[in-house]
Structure formats: C-alpha cells, structure tokens
Design an enzyme around this catalytic site. Sequence first.
Site, PDB file in Angstrom:
ATOM      1  N   GLU A 270       2.419  31.097   7.027  1.00 45.68           N
ATOM      2  CA  GLU A 270       2.173  30.590   8.375  1.00 45.68           C
ATOM      3  C   GLU A 270       2.768  31.459   9.478  1.00 45.68           C
ATOM      4  O   GLU A 270       2.169  31.578  10.547  1.00 45.68           O
ATOM      5  CB  GLU A 270       2.708  29.161   8.511  1.00 45.68           C
ATOM      6  CG  GLU A 270       1.974  28.182   7.638  1.00 45.68           C
ATOM      7  CD  GLU A 270       2.406  26.749   7.825  1.00 45.68           C
ATOM      8  OE1 GLU A 270       1.646  25.863   7.418  1.00 45.68           O
ATOM      9  OE2 GLU A 270       3.511  26.496   8.364  1.00 45.68           O
TER      10      GLU A 270
ATOM     11  N   GLU B  47       6.523  10.760   0.251  1.00 42.53           N
ATOM     12  CA  GLU B  47       6.818  12.146   0.620  1.00 42.53           C
ATOM     13  C   GLU B  47       8.282  12.346   0.988  1.00 42.53           C
ATOM     14  O   GLU B  47       8.842  11.617   1.790  1.00 42.53           O
ATOM     15  CB  GLU B  47       5.956  12.571   1.809  1.00 42.53           C
ATOM     16  CG  GLU B  47       6.237  13.977   2.280  1.00 42.53           C
ATOM     17  CD  GLU B  47       5.471  14.347   3.538  1.00 42.53           C
ATOM     18  OE1 GLU B  47       5.030  15.490   3.609  1.00 42.53           O
ATOM     19  OE2 GLU B  47       5.341  13.499   4.438  1.00 42.53           O
TER      20      GLU B  47
ATOM     21  N   SER C   6       8.124   8.736   6.043  1.00 46.72           N
ATOM     22  CA  SER C   6       7.698   7.388   6.454  1.00 46.72           C
ATOM     23  C   SER C   6       7.845   6.455   5.256  1.00 46.72           C
ATOM     24  O   SER C   6       6.873   6.152   4.561  1.00 46.72           O
ATOM     25  CB  SER C   6       6.245   7.433   6.944  1.00 46.72           C
ATOM     26  OG  SER C   6       5.860   6.174   7.437  1.00 46.72           O
ATOM     27  N   PRO C   7       9.075   5.985   4.989  1.00 46.02           N
ATOM     28  CA  PRO C   7       9.363   5.292   3.731  1.00 46.02           C
ATOM     29  C   PRO C   7       8.669   3.949   3.544  1.00 46.02           C
ATOM     30  O   PRO C   7       8.685   3.410   2.442  1.00 46.02           O
ATOM     31  CB  PRO C   7      10.879   5.114   3.774  1.00 46.02           C
ATOM     32  CG  PRO C   7      11.240   5.169   5.217  1.00 46.02           C
ATOM     33  CD  PRO C   7      10.249   6.100   5.848  1.00 46.02           C
ATOM     34  N   GLY C   8       8.034   3.422   4.572  1.00 45.47           N
ATOM     35  CA  GLY C   8       7.305   2.163   4.405  1.00 45.47           C
ATOM     36  C   GLY C   8       6.028   2.322   3.613  1.00 45.47           C
ATOM     37  O   GLY C   8       5.578   1.380   2.969  1.00 45.47           O
TER      38      GLY C   8
ATOM     39  N   GLU D 136       0.870  -1.166   0.000  1.00 45.81           N
ATOM     40  CA  GLU D 136       0.000   0.000   0.000  1.00 45.81           C
ATOM     41  C   GLU D 136       0.914   1.224   0.000  1.00 45.81           C
ATOM     42  O   GLU D 136       1.685   1.425   0.933  1.00 45.81           O
ATOM     43  CB  GLU D 136      -0.896   0.000   1.232  1.00 45.81           C
ATOM     44  CG  GLU D 136      -1.846  -1.174   1.267  1.00 45.81           C
ATOM     45  CD  GLU D 136      -2.609  -1.291   2.583  1.00 45.81           C
ATOM     46  OE1 GLU D 136      -2.326  -0.523   3.531  1.00 45.81           O
ATOM     47  OE2 GLU D 136      -3.474  -2.160   2.661  1.00 45.81           O
TER      48      GLU D 136
ATOM     49  N   GLU E 176      -6.183  25.785   9.124  1.00 47.24           N
ATOM     50  CA  GLU E 176      -4.990  25.794   9.969  1.00 47.24           C
ATOM     51  C   GLU E 176      -5.254  26.595  11.249  1.00 47.24           C
ATOM     52  O   GLU E 176      -5.688  27.741  11.194  1.00 47.24           O
ATOM     53  CB  GLU E 176      -3.800  26.409   9.230  1.00 47.24           C
ATOM     54  CG  GLU E 176      -3.355  25.598   8.037  1.00 47.24           C
ATOM     55  CD  GLU E 176      -2.209  26.249   7.274  1.00 47.24           C
ATOM     56  OE1 GLU E 176      -1.274  25.515   6.919  1.00 47.24           O
ATOM     57  OE2 GLU E 176      -2.260  27.474   7.038  1.00 47.24           O
TER      58      GLU E 176
ATOM     59  N   ARG F 170      -3.323  19.541  15.210  1.00 42.54           N
ATOM     60  CA  ARG F 170      -3.295  18.492  14.184  1.00 42.54           C
ATOM     61  C   ARG F 170      -4.236  17.366  14.600  1.00 42.54           C
ATOM     62  O   ARG F 170      -3.932  16.567  15.488  1.00 42.54           O
ATOM     63  CB  ARG F 170      -1.880  17.934  14.022  1.00 42.54           C
ATOM     64  CG  ARG F 170      -0.882  18.921  13.491  1.00 42.54           C
ATOM     65  CD  ARG F 170      -1.161  19.272  12.063  1.00 42.54           C
ATOM     66  NE  ARG F 170      -0.015  19.916  11.452  1.00 42.54           N
ATOM     67  CZ  ARG F 170       0.041  20.256  10.197  1.00 42.54           C
ATOM     68  NH1 ARG F 170      -0.971  20.013   9.399  1.00 42.54           N
ATOM     69  NH2 ARG F 170       1.118  20.842   9.726  1.00 42.54           N
TER      70      ARG F 170
END
Length: 174
Positions: A90, A113, A107-109, A32, A134, A58
């Site tokens: 911002e 990005e 998050s390379p799994g 995925e 925001e 967030r």
Amino acid sequence: MTDNKTTVYRGKIIDLYLERVTLPNGAVAELEIIRHPGGAAVVALDNENRVCLLRQYRHAAGGWLWELPAGKLDAGESPLATAQRELEEEAGLRAGHWEPMGKIVSSPGVFTEIVHLFLARNLMHVPANTETHEIIEVHWIPFTEALAWAQANEITDAKTLVGLFRAGKIAGPS
C-alpha cells in the site's frame, strides 16, 4: 459457550453465522457473528518524525478516510508478516525496525476481527503494489499534526486512532 451455529453466508473475507449461545449468567441468546481472520496495521515513522497516512476511498464508510497501511491476515500468515506485506503493497515501504504495539478488537458485538498494531521505523522506499479495488493516496504527515487530526475528529478510523495514540506513547510527540 456456543450451543448451536448456523451458517448464513460464506464470503471471500468474512463468514456470517447465527449462533445460539449460553452467556456466563446462564441466559441464552441468539447472536449474529461475523467471523473475520483478523488484520494488522502499521504506524510507519520516517527520520523526520512524519507518519505515513493513506487517504483511502471506502465505500462502506461513505467516502474518503485517513488510515494507516493495513490489511487482512492471509491464511497461515503471522500478524507481523501481514504488516510487512501491507506496508510494502500500500505505501511502497519496507522497515528495518518493527515494534509490536498490541492489538485491538474492532467491533466486539458482532466481529471476531482482531487487529494487530505495529510501529515501523528505518524505512526504505520500494515499489507499491496496490490491489485494483484499492484507491489510495500516500501522504507524509508530521506526527504531531496527525495526533491533532485524531483529536479533532479529522481521523475517524479506529485502528488508525489507536495506532497513533499508542505510537505517541512509544515514540514521543517530537
């Protein structure tokens, strides 16, 4: 090598795919993968060696986080242009000096990005222009205190942690 790719979802920011791939060892896996255009984050240091940190709500993280000014690369936009735009939107700042500090893979799994990090100095205030979704508070924290927060787990956002530690190597702790 991607052998087969199925679109699961296409959104405003991310696209989700099921990708059947052949790994370097010859094994075949179904992964995925969330495709994201990437982003840029800014360590903005003023003349008093204070860093601009945003206290930002967030929802996905369960509440308030300390973060660097940052955002998503728009189509055709360079990482530096993104950093400059986000710092202005911002934090209400422009910088006269920009220094690249490399990139991180968030998050390379599952994510494609890549976040580009920049050090910004020679700051001047301009009107901020945050987006309606925001919720941001702008704070100026002594750089050494921000590093202490990072080491004490007060700051948990990955791009902010890496940005602060890399800036510490360039700008020094003073």
